[in-house]
Write an enzyme that holds these catalytic residues in place. Sequence first.
Site, PDB file in Angstrom:
ATOM      1  N   ARG A 125     -20.674   3.757  14.353  1.00 22.67           N
ATOM      2  CA  ARG A 125     -19.194   4.035  14.895  1.00 22.67           C
ATOM      3  C   ARG A 125     -18.329   2.900  15.155  1.00 22.67           C
ATOM      4  NH1 ARG A 125     -21.763   7.553  18.731  1.00 22.67           N
ATOM      5  NH2 ARG A 125     -21.375   9.859  17.849  1.00 22.67           N
ATOM      6  N   LYS A 147      -6.021  -1.552   7.688  1.00 27.86           N
ATOM      7  CA  LYS A 147      -6.079  -0.233   6.953  1.00 27.86           C
ATOM      8  C   LYS A 147      -7.191  -0.491   6.011  1.00 27.86           C
ATOM      9  CE  LYS A 147      -1.237   1.584   6.585  1.00 27.86           C
ATOM     10  NZ  LYS A 147      -0.174   1.836   5.788  1.00 27.86           N
ATOM     11  N   GLU A 189       3.572  -7.966  -3.725  1.00 28.39           N
ATOM     12  CA  GLU A 189       3.429  -7.853  -2.257  1.00 28.39           C
ATOM     13  C   GLU A 189       4.093  -8.797  -1.624  1.00 28.39           C
ATOM     14  OE1 GLU A 189       2.281  -4.844  -1.355  1.00 28.39           O
ATOM     15  OE2 GLU A 189       0.823  -4.192  -2.619  1.00 28.39           O
ATOM     16  N   LYS A 231       3.457  -9.899   7.899  1.00 32.53           N
ATOM     17  CA  LYS A 231       2.839  -8.689   7.983  1.00 32.53           C
ATOM     18  C   LYS A 231       2.254  -8.672   9.417  1.00 32.53           C
ATOM     19  CE  LYS A 231      -0.565  -5.441   6.091  1.00 32.53           C
ATOM     20  NZ  LYS A 231      -1.365  -4.841   5.038  1.00 32.53           N
ATOM     21  N   GLU A 241       1.223   2.655  12.601  1.00 39.32           N
ATOM     22  CA  GLU A 241       2.359   3.239  11.736  1.00 39.32           C
ATOM     23  C   GLU A 241       3.208   4.281  12.048  1.00 39.32           C
ATOM     24  OE1 GLU A 241       1.412   2.571   7.471  1.00 39.32           O
ATOM     25  OE2 GLU A 241       2.614   4.470   6.803  1.00 39.32           O
ATOM     26  N   ARG A 245       5.983   0.037  10.794  1.00 39.94           N
ATOM     27  CA  ARG A 245       5.055  -0.449   9.740  1.00 39.94           C
ATOM     28  C   ARG A 245       5.245   0.339   8.328  1.00 39.94           C
ATOM     29  NH1 ARG A 245      -1.469  -1.489  10.492  1.00 39.94           N
ATOM     30  NH2 ARG A 245      -2.012  -1.877   8.160  1.00 39.94           N
ATOM     31  N   ASN A 249       5.430   0.281   3.147  1.00 43.26           N
ATOM     32  CA  ASN A 249       5.375   0.844   2.027  1.00 43.26           C
ATOM     33  C   ASN A 249       6.296   0.920   1.133  1.00 43.26           C
ATOM     34  OD1 ASN A 249       2.912   1.919   3.179  1.00 43.26           O
ATOM     35  ND2 ASN A 249       4.038   3.460   4.363  1.00 43.26           N
ATOM     36  N   HIS A 252       5.742   1.949  -2.460  1.00 44.78           N
ATOM     37  CA  HIS A 252       4.492   2.469  -2.568  1.00 44.78           C
ATOM     38  C   HIS A 252       4.475   3.837  -2.706  1.00 44.78           C
ATOM     39  CE1 HIS A 252       3.342  -1.397  -1.434  1.00 44.78           C
ATOM     40  NE2 HIS A 252       2.080  -1.098  -1.403  1.00 44.78           N
ATOM     41  N   HIS A 256       2.019   4.547  -5.699  1.00 39.52           N
ATOM     42  CA  HIS A 256       0.679   5.378  -5.555  1.00 39.52           C
ATOM     43  C   HIS A 256       0.678   6.617  -6.549  1.00 39.52           C
ATOM     44  CE1 HIS A 256      -0.530   3.896  -1.132  1.00 39.52           C
ATOM     45  NE2 HIS A 256      -0.586   2.827  -2.176  1.00 39.52           N
ATOM     46  N   HIS A 270      -2.666  -2.144  -8.973  1.00 39.69           N
ATOM     47  CA  HIS A 270      -2.053  -1.588  -7.568  1.00 39.69           C
ATOM     48  C   HIS A 270      -0.690  -2.366  -7.609  1.00 39.69           C
ATOM     49  CE1 HIS A 270      -0.928  -0.129  -3.788  1.00 39.69           C
ATOM     50  NE2 HIS A 270      -0.834  -1.523  -3.140  1.00 39.69           N
TER      51      HIS A 270
HETATM   52  N1  LIG Z   1      -5.503  -2.070   3.079  1.00 41.18           N
HETATM   53  C1  LIG Z   1      -4.451  -2.369   2.757  1.00 41.18           C
HETATM   54  O1  LIG Z   1      -3.539  -2.802   3.610  1.00 41.18           O
HETATM   55  C2  LIG Z   1      -4.076  -2.483   1.281  1.00 41.18           C
HETATM   56  C3  LIG Z   1      -2.824  -3.113   1.075  1.00 41.18           C
HETATM   57  C4  LIG Z   1      -2.600  -3.366  -0.456  1.00 41.18           C
HETATM   58  C5  LIG Z   1      -3.473  -2.847  -1.370  1.00 41.18           C
HETATM   59  N2  LIG Z   1      -4.742  -2.574  -0.804  1.00 41.18           N
HETATM   60  C6  LIG Z   1      -5.749  -1.602  -1.994  1.00 41.18           C
HETATM   61  O2  LIG Z   1      -6.026  -2.927  -2.509  1.00 41.18           O
HETATM   62  C7  LIG Z   1      -6.623  -2.608  -3.758  1.00 41.18           C
HETATM   63  C8  LIG Z   1      -6.066  -3.568  -5.027  1.00 41.18           C
HETATM   64  O3  LIG Z   1      -6.810  -4.721  -4.635  1.00 41.18           O
HETATM   65  P1  LIG Z   1      -6.949  -6.134  -5.616  1.00 41.18           P
HETATM   66  O4  LIG Z   1      -5.504  -6.067  -6.448  1.00 41.18           O
HETATM   67  O5  LIG Z   1      -7.518  -6.984  -4.713  1.00 41.18           O
HETATM   68  O6  LIG Z   1      -8.028  -5.518  -6.759  1.00 41.18           O
HETATM   69  P2  LIG Z   1      -9.330  -5.810  -7.084  1.00 41.18           P
HETATM   70  O7  LIG Z   1     -10.249  -5.606  -5.614  1.00 41.18           O
HETATM   71  O8  LIG Z   1     -10.012  -4.437  -7.749  1.00 41.18           O
HETATM   72  O9  LIG Z   1      -9.535  -6.954  -7.675  1.00 41.18           O
HETATM   73  C9  LIG Z   1      -8.998  -6.961  -9.123  1.00 41.18           C
HETATM   74  C10 LIG Z   1     -10.150  -7.708  -9.999  1.00 41.18           C
HETATM   75  O10 LIG Z   1     -10.295  -9.011  -9.747  1.00 41.18           O
HETATM   76  C11 LIG Z   1     -11.540  -9.512  -9.616  1.00 41.18           C
HETATM   77  N3  LIG Z   1     -11.642 -10.650  -8.845  1.00 41.18           N
HETATM   78  C12 LIG Z   1     -11.391 -10.560  -7.563  1.00 41.18           C
HETATM   79  N4  LIG Z   1     -11.267 -11.896  -6.973  1.00 41.18           N
HETATM   80  C13 LIG Z   1     -11.374 -12.685  -8.161  1.00 41.18           C
HETATM   81  C14 LIG Z   1     -11.368 -14.140  -8.080  1.00 41.18           C
HETATM   82  N5  LIG Z   1     -11.173 -14.926  -7.212  1.00 41.18           N
HETATM   83  N6  LIG Z   1     -11.697 -14.585  -9.468  1.00 41.18           N
HETATM   84  C15 LIG Z   1     -11.780 -13.821 -10.601  1.00 41.18           C
HETATM   85  N7  LIG Z   1     -11.797 -12.428 -10.364  1.00 41.18           N
HETATM   86  C16 LIG Z   1     -11.552 -12.047  -9.234  1.00 41.18           C
HETATM   87  C17 LIG Z   1     -12.243  -8.476  -9.256  1.00 41.18           C
HETATM   88  O11 LIG Z   1     -13.484  -8.294  -9.618  1.00 41.18           O
HETATM   89  C18 LIG Z   1     -11.390  -7.158 -10.036  1.00 41.18           C
HETATM   90  O12 LIG Z   1     -12.058  -6.936 -11.297  1.00 41.18           O
HETATM   91  C19 LIG Z   1      -6.177  -1.164  -4.132  1.00 41.18           C
HETATM   92  O13 LIG Z   1      -7.125  -0.383  -4.003  1.00 41.18           O
HETATM   93  C20 LIG Z   1      -5.209  -1.033  -2.948  1.00 41.18           C
HETATM   94  O14 LIG Z   1      -5.044   0.273  -2.328  1.00 41.18           O
HETATM   95  C21 LIG Z   1      -5.043  -2.059   0.286  1.00 41.18           C
HETATM   96 ZN   LIG Z   2       0.278  -2.267  -1.568  1.00 39.85          ZN
END
Ligand SMILES: NC(=O)c1ccc[n+]([C@@H]2O[C@H](COP(=O)([O-])OP(=O)(O)OC[C@H]3O[C@@H](n4cnc5c(N)ncnc54)[C@H](O)[C@@H]3O)[C@@H](O)[C@H]2O)c1
Ligand SMILES: [Zn+2]
Length: 371
Positions: A125, A147, A189, A231, A241, A245, A249, A252, A256, A270
């Site tokens: 939990r 999130k 972003e 942020k 949210e 907040r 989006n 988005h 999405h 993304h």
């Molecule tokens: N929680 C939130 O508030 C929030 C906000 C925005 C996005 N997201 C989520 O984040 C995700 C996208 O994240 P992302 O864009 O970081 O993608 P990701 O985590 O898939 O990383 C992108 C690619 O880069 C590689 N990588 C990562 N760091 C690296 C580095 N330093 N050097 C070389 N390669 C590297 C990874 O292995 C992957 O292949 C989505 O699922 C999205 O929904 C969440």
């Molecule tokens: Zn985003």
Amino acid sequence: MPSVSNKLTVKLGARSYDILIGKGLLKSAGMKIHNTVGNGKCWIITDENLAPLYLPLIQKSLAEAAMQSHTIILPAGEDTKNFETVKMLTNKVLDEIPERGSTLIALGGGVVGDLTGFAASVILRGINFIQIPTTFLAQVDSSVGGKTGINTRHGKNLIGAFYQPNLVITDTDVLNSLPKREILAGYAEVVKYGLIRDATFFEWLEKNGNAVVNGEFEALSYAIQKSCGIKAAIVADDEYERGTRALLNFGHTFGHALEAETEFGSELNHGEAVSIGMTLACKLSNILGFSRSATLNRTLNHFNKIGLMTNFPKIENRQWKPHKILGHMAHDKKNKSGRNTFVLMRDIGEAFVSDDVNLEVVERLLQEPNS
Ligand SMILES: NC(=O)c1ccc[n+]([C@@H]2O[C@H](COP(=O)([O-])OP(=O)(O)OC[C@H]3O[C@@H](n4cnc5c(N)ncnc54)[C@H](O)[C@@H]3O)[C@@H](O)[C@H]2O)c1
Ligand SMILES: [Zn+2]
């Protein structure tokens, strides 16, 4: 370069936490983690691309801080963000008998961060959770705000929890190994924060955006600090949210839907989906008479100058069908009483939420990029 502190605090009462931003922070991550959560067992969750690059450094630094660590390496990419991975991850952690004082450390981009945070929220939990974001997108956005979640066939991030980390360690050095495509995804972003909340920051980006995406340290670290600051303030104001907040989006609702249409695969990442989504949101704001054409043109000029996507990309065997995109939007979790929610803008820095948009106008808009 305007000065902003390289330690920010997300102010959430008992759940407040620091974001540390700087060069070379990974070397001393173990001690920082130890100082935050004590010396319970910890698990480093990372992906197969990052493991060869940064895992040894983190493992060494945890050992130096006398912390016992296990490692779980996941396949890279959005496809990993699912129930099966959560099941595997939580079982592996349970195999090693975690306690409430145990810690999951997410070393990776948004995929690893969202998954790890969700797992941390449900194991016993709730156990400790540390974010070490390694993509630009994760450093400016997903590692902050709590999130967490996974995708299902019904859509993106529909299963998840609000679960704040105990600490975020943002080392800008890791961006040296990040492909340019991923830097641009994070920049989408960054520019979002200017568009929704801070016209002065947008103006700064107009002058310095190229330095940011080219990895010039001063500009890059200012953009990260400013983005996290905006942020953090929004999250502190509305953690769950219920109001402001939702502005985060921006772009988005469309984004999405585009990700769902491409089955969360590598055709669009993304940030790319969000930059096309922000373009559509800016156009919609203009068509509906909320914003001036000059505002739309200024935004599009900046996107084009930096190289952000503004149109549906041409992909073999992929037809962008408006009714299918609208179908995905119907599943958006921001919808209320069956009505689609859109974040629109009046001007740069002035976004607002509307659930009163005529979907026929949206459908016509979605036809435009195909022409
Ligand atoms: N929680 C939130 O508030 C929030 C906000 C925005 C996005 N997201 C989520 O984040 C995700 C996208 O994240 P992302 O864009 O970081 O993608 P990701 O985590 O898939 O990383 C992108 C690619 O880069 C590689 N990588 C990562 N760091 C690296 C580095 N330093 N050097 C070389 N390669 C590297 C990874 O292995 C992957 O292949 C989505 O699922 C999205 O929904 C969440
Ligand atoms: Zn985003």
